[in-house]
Design an enzyme around this catalytic site. Structure first.
Site, short mmCIF file in Angstrom:
data_model
loop_
_atom_site.label_atom_id
_atom_site.label_comp_id
_atom_site.label_asym_id
_atom_site.label_seq_id
_atom_site.Cartn_x
_atom_site.Cartn_y
_atom_site.Cartn_z
N HIS A 71 7.81 3.44 4.14
CA HIS A 71 8.45 2.14 3.86
C HIS A 71 9.64 1.83 4.78
CE1 HIS A 71 6.02 1.33 0.39
NE2 HIS A 71 6.35 2.49 -0.14
N SER A 119 1.22 3.52 0.00
CA SER A 119 2.13 2.81 -0.87
C SER A 119 2.22 1.37 -0.41
CB SER A 119 3.51 3.45 -0.82
OG SER A 119 4.43 2.71 -1.58
N GLU A 143 3.65 -4.98 3.15
CA GLU A 143 3.33 -3.83 3.99
C GLU A 143 2.60 -2.77 3.18
OE1 GLU A 143 4.90 -0.60 3.71
OE2 GLU A 143 6.57 -1.04 2.40
#
Length: 182
Positions: A71, A119, A143
């Site tokens: 992330h 994720s 994303e």
């Protein structure tokens, strides 16, 4: 109670790779970044169709959902080439970029089995509260990251050479083609 959230708060959801996710042709990865109707560790459940509007907006704008490492917006590691919703969840396919340092590291960790998670980074557009968390009806997808600790433990990593995974992917593709022609 259904509510809409118009804030620009980025949320993340983790999903382990499963038998339909893995590594093929060196730097290509494919699989499910999110599974429908599966409660994650935070109590949230993504509903079928939750990504449809977001994917349509990305397609219309010619924009791309980013592939990041853990992330971190400073560490793009590749490119997602395909996104689609099917009966199981959000299927993604893309390429890790070994020319990028973090991409090389992600590839090495994936090949070694040290990293096995995906994720999603998103903003909730429409959801309703449930007993354990939320039912997510519409999500703006920003994303999809490769991560160490996924939030949804039901999915696991498997080599793309797995014949069962290939058969399931082909069956889903044929089902979608048949539905389009019907």
């Amino acid at each position: 109670m259904i509510y809409e959230d118009n804030s620009n708060v980025l949320e993340t959801k983790f999903c382990r790779f499963d038998a339909d996710i893995g590594l093929c042709d060196g730097a290509q990865i494919a699989g499910y970044a999110s599974l429908f109707n599966a409660e994650d560790k935070g109590g949230d459940v993504v509903q079928k169709g939750a990504y449809a509007a977001s994917l349509a907006r990305h397609s219309k704008a010619g924009s791309n959902v980013k592939m990041l490492w853990q992330h971190d917006p400073m560490q793009p590691i590749g490119v997602w080439d395909e996104f689609r919703e099917d009966d199981k969840g959000l299927f993604v396919k893309g390429r890790l970029l070994p020319e990028v340092q973090a991409g090389r590291e992600a590839l090495a960790l994936l090949q070694a089995g040290a990293i096995d998670g995906l994720s999603i980074g998103y903003r909730v557009v429409r959801a309703e509260k449930s007993a354990g968390g939320r039912l997510l009806h519409e999500i703006e997808l920003w994303e999809v990251s490769m991560v160490t600790f996924p939030m949804l433990p039901e999915a696991r990593v498997a080599p793309m050479g797995d014949e069962a995974a290939l058969a399931q992917s082909l069956a889903e593709t044929f089902r979608q083609a048949r539905d389009l022609l019907a």
